[in-house]
Design an enzyme around this catalytic site. Structure first.
Site, PDB file in Angstrom:
ATOM      1  N   ASP A   1     -31.577  63.787  12.178  1.00  0.00           N
ATOM      2  CA  ASP A   1     -30.778  64.919  11.684  1.00  0.00           C
ATOM      3  C   ASP A   1     -30.333  64.667  10.243  1.00  0.00           C
ATOM      4  OD1 ASP A   1     -29.657  67.430  11.700  1.00  0.00           O
ATOM      5  OD2 ASP A   1     -27.831  66.819  12.732  1.00  0.00           O
TER       6      ASP A   1
ATOM      7  N   HIS B   1     -29.652  73.450  19.303  1.00  0.00           N
ATOM      8  CA  HIS B   1     -28.366  73.018  18.767  1.00  0.00           C
ATOM      9  C   HIS B   1     -27.364  73.317  19.879  1.00  0.00           C
ATOM     10  CE1 HIS B   1     -25.425  72.068  15.548  1.00  0.00           C
ATOM     11  NE2 HIS B   1     -24.647  72.648  16.437  1.00  0.00           N
TER      12      HIS B   1
ATOM     13  N   HIS C   1     -34.028  67.653   8.259  1.00  0.00           N
ATOM     14  CA  HIS C   1     -33.849  68.785   7.342  1.00  0.00           C
ATOM     15  C   HIS C   1     -34.419  68.378   5.984  1.00  0.00           C
ATOM     16  CE1 HIS C   1     -31.110  71.022  10.036  1.00  0.00           C
ATOM     17  NE2 HIS C   1     -30.779  69.805  10.447  1.00  0.00           N
TER      18      HIS C   1
ATOM     19  N   LYS D   1     -36.651  76.464  17.315  1.00  0.00           N
ATOM     20  CA  LYS D   1     -35.277  75.963  17.266  1.00  0.00           C
ATOM     21  C   LYS D   1     -34.302  77.081  17.587  1.00  0.00           C
ATOM     22  CE  LYS D   1     -31.811  73.280  16.307  1.00  0.00           C
ATOM     23  NZ  LYS D   1     -31.523  72.246  15.359  1.00  0.00           N
TER      24      LYS D   1
ATOM     25  N   HIS E   1     -29.573  65.966  18.730  1.00  0.00           N
ATOM     26  CA  HIS E   1     -28.417  65.192  18.242  1.00  0.00           C
ATOM     27  C   HIS E   1     -27.254  65.162  19.226  1.00  0.00           C
ATOM     28  CE1 HIS E   1     -27.514  69.286  17.071  1.00  0.00           C
ATOM     29  NE2 HIS E   1     -28.261  69.245  15.978  1.00  0.00           N
TER      30      HIS E   1
HETATM   31  O1  DOR Z   1     -24.364  68.631  10.309  1.00  0.00           O
HETATM   32  C1  DOR Z   1     -25.301  69.422  10.374  1.00  0.00           C
HETATM   33  N1  DOR Z   1     -25.998  69.775   9.282  1.00  0.00           N
HETATM   34  N2  DOR Z   1     -25.622  69.939  11.567  1.00  0.00           N
HETATM   35  C2  DOR Z   1     -26.528  70.924  11.682  1.00  0.00           C
HETATM   36  O2  DOR Z   1     -26.747  71.378  12.777  1.00  0.00           O
HETATM   37  C3  DOR Z   1     -27.205  71.482  10.487  1.00  0.00           C
HETATM   38  C4  DOR Z   1     -27.210  70.519   9.400  1.00  0.00           C
HETATM   39  C5  DOR Z   1     -27.592  71.114   8.055  1.00  0.00           C
HETATM   40  O3  DOR Z   1     -28.565  71.866   8.000  1.00  0.00           O
HETATM   41  O4  DOR Z   1     -26.946  70.786   7.062  1.00  0.00           O
HETATM   42 ZN    ZN Z   2     -30.118  69.322  12.330  1.00  0.00          ZN
END
Ligand code: DOR
Ligand code: ZN
Length: 357
Positions: free
Chosen positions: A256, A145, A24, A108, A183
């Site tokens: 992640d 996810h 991200h 996604k 993940h």
């Molecule tokens: O912990 C997470 N944070 N899991 C996710 O699927 C999204 C991510 C986020 O974008 O902050």
């Molecule tokens: Zn993620």
């Protein structure tokens, strides 16, 4: 080929440069602050599309890619690999057009409401059958996810219930669709992926290899260890370590890394996400060293992912050595800051580019 001497006290390994198959990067000033950390360790990264608003079209993905490239430091060779955010209204023709033109490499699937910025996600897989049929036809992977959103399902069971209720049927309905379960956090998911390895792969994060669900409540609630899918029992962590270090082609690196400001995590309703970009390879190296598997780190970090995506492995190399090296505790963004995961463990390792003689 990697070379390692993990049996001696001074563990070290030289591997091809890794890629991060799940990251991200956010946008704007947060992206400017976090991107250098990913670009310092990884040659390529699959960039998640859960921005506000999400990256749902080729036009949005092209613009986001340009912003990422513009935020890179001069001379950086880092390559962002873009993804499409699927919604109930995704246009199969736009998905195919973006894939054929190389705008994005995968799409996604966020079940609507499953996690951060997933409100616009898919409410029911039946609604995107034409998109999935198109992706199957053109060889475009779907990244999942993998959690159900049914709140009557315990949060610690949402991944295993996803396997039972959703994933088995998805693989049967679209036997030619390439799938990544992102993940993974459970022994059941690792076994499921193994059993369907001809059609799918899975990413494994550093944090799910290092923490279990008790870690989140060690001496008090620790919001910086909260992410989704949430960490599970110890036996699951051990199963993930076994999978990551096994060398099996279906398991590959995806951090992640998910930055959130400290004040938004340390809140009455703190958000999900662990920021590990500055410490990712050090954490993986520590885990592989503990498992006496440094000689398989390259397979997990640098070979299995490119093979799954049909891309060449990187030719540049990095050296990871058990030698103390400074890592930042936090990354500043204006007056805000983002806390870095596992700085103590990561501080025992140094990461260096290998400069050819
Ligand atoms: O912990 C997470 N944070 N899991 C996710 O699927 C999204 C991510 C986020 O974008 O902050
Ligand atoms: Zn993620």
């Amino acid at each position: 080929m990697s070379s390692s001497d993990s049996t001696t006290k001074s563990a070290a390994v030289v591997i091809r440069q890794p890629d991060d198959w799940h990251v991200h990067l956010r946008d704007g000033e947060v992206m400017a602050a976090v991107l250098p950390h990913t670009a310092a360790q990884f040659a390529r990264a699959i960039v998640m599309p859960n921005l506000k608003p999400p990256v749902t079209t080729t036009a949005l993905a092209e613009a986001y890619r340009r912003r990422i490239l513009a935020a890179l430091q001069p001379g950086s060779r880092f390559q962002p690999l873009m993804t499409a955010y699927l919604t109930d209204n995704t246009d199969p023709a736009d998905i195919a057009d973006g894939f054929k033109r190389g705008v994005w490499v995968a799409a996604k699937l966020y079940p609507a409401g499953a996690t951060t910025n997933s409100q616009a996600g898919v409410t029911d897989i039946a609604r995107i059958h034409s998109v999935l049929a198109m992706m199957e036809k053109i060889g475009m992977p779907i990244l999942l996810h993998g959690e159900v959103t049914d709140h009557s399902v315990d949060i610690f069971d949402r991944e295993t219930v996803f396997l039972e209720r959703i994933l088995g049927k998805l693989l049967k309905d679209f036997p030619g669709l390439k799938v990544v379960l992102e993940h993974i956090t459970t022994a059941e998911a690792a076994d499921f992926v193994r059993a369907h390895a001809a059609q799918m792969g899975a990413t494994i994060t550093p944090h799910h290899l290092m923490i279990n669900r008790s870690s989140i409540f060690e001496g008090g609630v620790r919001p910086h260890l909260y992410c989704l899918p949430i960490a599970k029992r110890e036996h699951h962590r051990l199963a993930l370590r076994k999978a990551a270090t096994s060398g099996e082609a279906c398991f590959f690196l995806g951090t992640d890394t998910a930055p959130h400001f400290v004040h938004l995590k340390e809140a009455a309703c703190g958000c999900a996400g662990i920021f590990n970009a500055p410490t990712a390879m050090q954490c993986y190296a520590q885990v592989f060293a503990e498992e006496n598997a440094l000689d398989r780190l390259e397979t997990f970090a640098s070979l299995n992912g490119p093979r799954f995506y049909g891309m060449p492995a990187n030719t540049a190399q990095i050296r990871l050595e058990r030698k103390a090296a400074a890592v930042p505790e936090t990354v500043a963004v204006g007056n805000d800051s983002i806390l870095v995961f596992a700085t103590e463990a990561a501080g025992q390792w140094s990461v260096a580019e290998v400069v050819p003689a």
